[in-house]
Design a protein around this motif. Structure first.
Motif, PDB file in Angstrom:
ATOM      1  N   PRO B 239     -25.663  45.408 -10.951  1.00 25.49           N
ATOM      2  CA  PRO B 239     -25.626  44.500 -12.103  1.00 25.49           C
ATOM      3  C   PRO B 239     -24.202  44.207 -12.596  1.00 25.49           C
ATOM      4  O   PRO B 239     -23.940  43.098 -13.071  1.00 25.49           O
ATOM      5  N   GLN B 240     -23.301  45.168 -12.440  1.00 22.41           N
ATOM      6  CA  GLN B 240     -21.924  44.954 -12.901  1.00 22.41           C
ATOM      7  C   GLN B 240     -21.245  43.837 -12.102  1.00 22.41           C
ATOM      8  O   GLN B 240     -20.702  42.891 -12.678  1.00 22.41           O
ATOM      9  N   TYR B 241     -21.307  43.924 -10.783  1.00 23.79           N
ATOM     10  CA  TYR B 241     -20.655  42.912  -9.955  1.00 23.79           C
ATOM     11  C   TYR B 241     -21.431  41.591  -9.970  1.00 23.79           C
ATOM     12  O   TYR B 241     -20.848  40.523  -9.845  1.00 23.79           O
ATOM     13  N   LEU B 242     -22.746  41.693 -10.135  1.00 24.61           N
ATOM     14  CA  LEU B 242     -23.552  40.477 -10.215  1.00 24.61           C
ATOM     15  C   LEU B 242     -23.143  39.657 -11.445  1.00 24.61           C
ATOM     16  O   LEU B 242     -22.992  38.427 -11.371  1.00 24.61           O
ATOM     17  N   ALA B 243     -22.934  40.351 -12.549  1.00 29.51           N
ATOM     18  CA  ALA B 243     -22.520  39.652 -13.779  1.00 29.51           C
ATOM     19  C   ALA B 243     -21.168  38.976 -13.577  1.00 29.51           C
ATOM     20  O   ALA B 243     -20.960  37.821 -13.976  1.00 29.51           O
ATOM     21  N   LEU B 244     -20.238  39.674 -12.910  1.00 33.61           N
ATOM     22  CA  LEU B 244     -18.929  39.073 -12.615  1.00 33.61           C
ATOM     23  C   LEU B 244     -19.115  37.852 -11.718  1.00 33.61           C
ATOM     24  O   LEU B 244     -18.538  36.790 -11.971  1.00 33.61           O
ATOM     25  N   TYR B 245     -19.917  38.004 -10.672  1.00 32.29           N
ATOM     26  CA  TYR B 245     -20.122  36.915  -9.721  1.00 32.29           C
ATOM     27  C   TYR B 245     -20.678  35.683 -10.424  1.00 32.29           C
ATOM     28  O   TYR B 245     -20.201  34.554 -10.215  1.00 32.29           O
ATOM     29  N   GLN B 246     -21.676  35.900 -11.254  1.00 30.06           N
ATOM     30  CA  GLN B 246     -22.333  34.760 -11.894  1.00 30.06           C
ATOM     31  C   GLN B 246     -21.420  34.054 -12.889  1.00 30.06           C
ATOM     32  O   GLN B 246     -21.345  32.828 -12.914  1.00 30.06           O
ATOM     33  N   LEU B 247     -20.691  34.845 -13.688  1.00 28.63           N
ATOM     34  CA  LEU B 247     -19.813  34.202 -14.667  1.00 28.63           C
ATOM     35  C   LEU B 247     -18.636  33.497 -13.989  1.00 28.63           C
ATOM     36  O   LEU B 247     -18.260  32.382 -14.372  1.00 28.63           O
ATOM     37  N   MET B 248     -18.058  34.138 -12.979  1.00 23.41           N
ATOM     38  CA  MET B 248     -16.928  33.522 -12.275  1.00 23.41           C
ATOM     39  C   MET B 248     -17.373  32.213 -11.618  1.00 23.41           C
ATOM     40  O   MET B 248     -16.669  31.210 -11.677  1.00 23.41           O
ATOM     41  N   THR B 249     -18.535  32.243 -10.995  1.00 23.26           N
ATOM     42  CA  THR B 249     -19.066  31.045 -10.334  1.00 23.26           C
ATOM     43  C   THR B 249     -19.257  29.919 -11.353  1.00 23.26           C
ATOM     44  O   THR B 249     -18.827  28.777 -11.137  1.00 23.26           O
ATOM     45  N   LYS B 250     -19.858  30.267 -12.475  1.00 25.17           N
ATOM     46  CA  LYS B 250     -20.085  29.282 -13.538  1.00 25.17           C
ATOM     47  C   LYS B 250     -18.752  28.717 -14.039  1.00 25.17           C
ATOM     48  O   LYS B 250     -18.598  27.506 -14.221  1.00 25.17           O
TER      49      LYS B 250
END
Lengths: 263, 263
Positions: B239-250
């Motif tokens: 969940p930690q890296y997923l949150a980074l991935y999603q926000l960075m992508t956005k």
């Protein structure tokens, strides 16, 4: 047309296809290029002085190695049409499983260069290539190709490659976006971005020596609430950067708590 | 004790204080060091062969320049005790306003080196120094100091410096955290982080030439939904890296839409 020993067909005429084709040593004969665009096929064919086509059914069946360097989502379509028996067929994608080539030939693999290509860009020296092969013959061929290209070969299977591609998105695309944010913050306040370059180079220098988590500095890892409050205040009219700031800060603190627990 | 012309008192004995003190040229006499820790004061005093104290009230009042290199949140406390009339008093902080020194002296300023210091680390060549001065005398003194230290001086006011410090957190701390995530993703899948280094160096090389936003590559800016879906799937248990991935992508997509609208 009879193909020579070691002959190659390049399928694709984009940045990766062009860079690979132009970097292959003179000893290696590229006999044909394909692009779905007739104009692009002709253009690259003329540069390479070889045959060209925009019809997958007219791909020469007698070459030794077929390099599929089309867009990720076009690989499957190409693979559904090509039938090349036991010829060596590889794709160059970071994120597509090697198995999509199973129907195309008994000998298949992956030749994935880890480089960002710009239009007309060439292959750099010592580029890492992730190679994967259905068997020892293909592996030998790919190792030889990488050597010819001046690259460095790593044996990486499809599962690893998917994770590598993800890691590269973090290390390359995400950091670039963060640098762009820093660039905007500097420019906005009338300062040259250059002031930050020595600091960035220092971060990269340390990166080469050890796990970056061990080099983490800044207000987040120090839990310096006053500074974090000031920064948050500065970003109050910039919801995009504020969201990045808050999530990065949280994530750094999460990692540091985890590390503290673990060691 | 009579101070010599150009004499300096160093207030603080941490990384920045030590690096500055040790890097000052031989022509410059450091007459005293202060640390709130008696042991640290003595230790640095011995290294520099000068007087030392852990009592702010015993700071020699007759030196020419006082460099306050204590932790950000301790600067105000130091400033509330020191009274140095018209002596030159500067702090070395990236995030503290120059005005906190107004009560200490009529001549005050900031000497902020943009470098991450490690314990015992020295000042690097051509380190950018952000200088700010209450007047032309102090400015001259600070320019001379930066020159002696082999640094490069930039005139940056307190408002700019706050923004610079924020930008440095993005360019340095946040990118380092992202690199650490990439490092973990590689290690987790049994791959050496080294594979990513040429790509990272390429990103940095491009960074030096142009606004990084213009170099943005990857699935987010291409809006390559298939790849983003695969990456999201790979991170489903993180969940930690997923949150980074999603926000960075956005955020990358937000920037690219903005750029598309603007140009």
């Amino acid at each position: 047309m009879k193909a020579q020993a070691g002959t190659i067909v390049i399928i694709g005429a984009g940045k990766v296809a062009t860079a690979l084709a132009q970097s292959l040593s003179a000893g290696r004969k590229i006999v044909q290029v394909y692009s779905h665009s007739a104009a692009h096929a002709k253009e690259l064919g003329n540069v390479l002085k070889c045959a060209y086509t925009n019809d997958l059914k007219k791909i020469i069946p007698t070459a030794d190695i077929y390099i599929i360097a089309v867009k990720d989502d076009a690989i499957e379509k190409v693979a559904s049409i090509l039938r090349l028996k036991d010829k060596t067929v590889v794709h160059t994608s970071g994120s597509v499983d090697v198995k999509v080539l199973k129907k195309v030939s008994d000998n298949y693999g992956v030749l994935y260069p880890l480089q960002t290509f710009s239009a007309g860009g060439k292959l750099k020296a010592e580029v890492p290539f992730c190679i994967e092969a259905s068997g020892s013959v293909v592996k030998k061929q790919l190792s030889a190709l990488v050597k010819e290209l001046g690259g460095k070969a790593y044996d990486i299977n499809s599962g690893q490659r998917a994770q590598l591609h993800l890691a590269a998105v973090f290390a390359n695309n995400f950091t670039n976006h963060i640098f762009a944010a820093a660039y905007n913050l500097m420019t906005e306040a009338g300062m040259p971005f250059d002031i930050l370059l020595p600091l960035i180079e220092e971060t990269i220098r340390k990166l080469k020596k050890t796990n970056p988590a061990l080099n983490q500095t800044g207000p987040a890892v120090r839990n310096d609430r006053e500074t974090i409050k000031k920064h948050t205040q500065l970003l109050k009219n910039n919801p995009q950067y504020l969201a990045l700031y808050q999530l990065m800060t949280k994530s750094i603190q999460q990692t540091s708590r985890y590390a503290a627990k673990k060691f």
